[in-house]
Scaffold this motif. Structure first.
Motif, PDB file in Angstrom:
ATOM      1  N   GLU A  43      11.008   9.352  -5.736  1.00 37.04           N
ATOM      2  CA  GLU A  43       9.776   8.717  -5.272  1.00 37.04           C
ATOM      3  C   GLU A  43       9.540   7.386  -5.974  1.00 37.04           C
ATOM      4  OE1 GLU A  43      10.185  11.875  -5.919  1.00 37.04           O
ATOM      5  OE2 GLU A  43       8.742  13.172  -4.889  1.00 37.04           O
ATOM      6  N   LEU A  66       2.473   1.656  -3.409  1.00 35.52           N
ATOM      7  CA  LEU A  66       1.479   2.069  -4.407  1.00 35.52           C
ATOM      8  C   LEU A  66       1.121   3.534  -4.248  1.00 35.52           C
ATOM      9  CD1 LEU A  66      -0.310   1.023  -6.713  1.00 35.52           C
ATOM     10  CD2 LEU A  66      -2.073   0.535  -5.008  1.00 35.52           C
ATOM     11  N   ILE A  67       0.973   3.981  -3.003  1.00 37.39           N
ATOM     12  CA  ILE A  67       0.644   5.391  -2.759  1.00 37.39           C
ATOM     13  C   ILE A  67       1.765   6.304  -3.236  1.00 37.39           C
ATOM     14  CG2 ILE A  67       0.279   7.118  -0.953  1.00 37.39           C
ATOM     15  CD1 ILE A  67      -1.247   4.989   0.611  1.00 37.39           C
ATOM     16  N   LEU A  68       3.001   5.928  -2.919  1.00 35.36           N
ATOM     17  CA  LEU A  68       4.143   6.748  -3.335  1.00 35.36           C
ATOM     18  C   LEU A  68       4.244   6.821  -4.856  1.00 35.36           C
ATOM     19  CD1 LEU A  68       6.940   5.663  -0.824  1.00 35.36           C
ATOM     20  CD2 LEU A  68       5.751   7.857  -0.921  1.00 35.36           C
ATOM     21  N   ASP A  73       0.529   9.813 -12.317  1.00 33.10           N
ATOM     22  CA  ASP A  73      -0.481   8.873 -12.787  1.00 33.10           C
ATOM     23  C   ASP A  73      -1.025   9.347 -14.133  1.00 33.10           C
ATOM     24  OD1 ASP A  73      -2.160   6.704 -12.831  1.00 33.10           O
ATOM     25  OD2 ASP A  73      -3.716   7.646 -11.611  1.00 33.10           O
ATOM     26  N   ALA A  95       9.464   3.960  -3.940  1.00 35.39           N
ATOM     27  CA  ALA A  95       8.220   3.191  -4.038  1.00 35.39           C
ATOM     28  C   ALA A  95       8.499   1.775  -4.518  1.00 35.39           C
ATOM     29  CB  ALA A  95       7.246   3.884  -4.982  1.00 35.39           C
ATOM     30  N   TRP A 100       7.867  -1.608  -2.323  1.00 36.88           N
ATOM     31  CA  TRP A 100       7.001  -2.639  -2.904  1.00 36.88           C
ATOM     32  C   TRP A 100       7.739  -3.977  -2.991  1.00 36.88           C
ATOM     33  CZ3 TRP A 100       1.972  -2.869  -4.938  1.00 36.88           C
ATOM     34  CH2 TRP A 100       1.695  -3.996  -5.695  1.00 36.88           C
ATOM     35  N   VAL A 115       0.841  -1.213   0.000  1.00 34.19           N
ATOM     36  CA  VAL A 115       0.000   0.000   0.000  1.00 34.19           C
ATOM     37  C   VAL A 115       0.865   1.248   0.000  1.00 34.19           C
ATOM     38  CG1 VAL A 115      -1.654   1.342   1.350  1.00 34.19           C
ATOM     39  CG2 VAL A 115      -1.972  -1.124   1.087  1.00 34.19           C
ATOM     40  N   ILE A 116       1.915   1.259   0.815  1.00 33.09           N
ATOM     41  CA  ILE A 116       2.810   2.419   0.867  1.00 33.09           C
ATOM     42  C   ILE A 116       3.487   2.623  -0.485  1.00 33.09           C
ATOM     43  CG2 ILE A 116       4.929   3.342   1.882  1.00 33.09           C
ATOM     44  CD1 ILE A 116       4.155   1.927   4.483  1.00 33.09           C
ATOM     45  N   THR A 123       1.805   6.392  -7.039  1.00 31.38           N
ATOM     46  CA  THR A 123       0.665   7.142  -7.569  1.00 31.38           C
ATOM     47  C   THR A 123       0.852   8.635  -7.362  1.00 31.38           C
ATOM     48  OG1 THR A 123      -0.810   5.282  -7.114  1.00 31.38           O
ATOM     49  CG2 THR A 123      -1.839   7.415  -7.484  1.00 31.38           C
ATOM     50  N   ASP A 124       1.374   9.008  -6.194  1.00 28.01           N
ATOM     51  CA  ASP A 124       1.634  10.429  -5.930  1.00 28.01           C
ATOM     52  C   ASP A 124       2.696  10.982  -6.869  1.00 28.01           C
ATOM     53  OD1 ASP A 124      -0.242  10.449  -3.943  1.00 28.01           O
ATOM     54  OD2 ASP A 124       1.188  10.254  -2.297  1.00 28.01           O
TER      55      ASP A 124
END
Length: 220
Positions: free
Chosen positions: A61, A36-38, A44, A65, A69, A33-34, A40-41
């Motif tokens: 980033e 994926l968030i990084l 995208d 990320a 992952w 989750v971390i 996406t931020d």
């Protein structure tokens, strides 16, 4: 003194092994989750020029990320080792257990490859053009689809063993098989991979952990 230290070390190892089925899935999912968030931020976008701009502006980033992952995938592989041991003991053989483990490892390989293209884009941001950036970014889709279609091997084999032995609740064995089927349905398989599988992983870990903690008590 030495014997005491060895005994203490062995005790800690056993405690870690006992909590592995619970801790490993939770840690893996949190790291995913971390990561994926990084990612996406960081960006995208679908257009090559925008993707290239993201690589240049957020290269760190993307790399962080991808690393987070990947560590999550490694923890998942560690969990697979524990699951394989339990499946072999439950099945009384290793045919389905080996199949489940092979499916899990294959999915893990696709998982490790998933952030690779974006990490490569971030590392080579000054040496690629917009077209190359777009190709790299969308290459991840192939690895995502690969994981989506190979995970059912893990789920089907685990579900079948559970139905025969009930080492997992019968209702959860059927849920396991249903998730495997959903993964094979193209239009909704992505949702099963992103949402259903992580939940399955954690719930499976809870059941395995409860069995591992109950065993020593029943032996007393």
């Amino acid at each position: 003194m030495t014997e005491t230290a060895v005994s203490t070390g062995l005790g800690r190892t056993r405690d870690w092994e006992r909590y592995t089925p619970l801790a490993a899935p939770v840690i893996a999912v949190v790291l995913w989750v971390i990561g994926l968030i990084l990612a996406t931020d960081a960006g995208d976008h679908n257009k090559g020029s925008q993707i290239l701009a993201d690589y240049k502006a957020h290269d760190t980033e993307y790399l962080v990320a991808g690393l987070i992952w990947s560590i999550g995938v490694i923890v998942f592989i560690w969990f697979l080792g524990h699951l394989r041991t339990r499946l072999i003991a439950t099945e009384g053989g290793d045919r389905l257990a080996a199949t489940a483990f092979a499916g899990g490892v294959a999915a893990a390989i696709f998982g490790l490859l998933l952030p690779g293209p974006d990490m490569a884009g971030a590392l080579n941001k000054d040496d690629i053009d917009a077209s190359g950036a777009s190709t790299l970014h969308h290459l991840s889709d192939a690895f995502f689809i690969g994981a989506e279609y190979v995970l059912p091997v893990l789920l089907f084999a685990t579900g079948l063993i559970a139905l025969r032995s009930l080492f997992l609740p019968k209702w959860f064995a059927w849920v396991t098989i249903v998730i495997g089927i959903l993964l094979l349905i193209g239009p909704i398989g992505w949702a099963a991979l992103i949402f259903a599988f992580p939940l399955w992983l954690i719930v499976t870990g809870v059941f395995l952990w409860r069995a591992a903690t109950a065993a020593p008590r029943s032996a007393i």
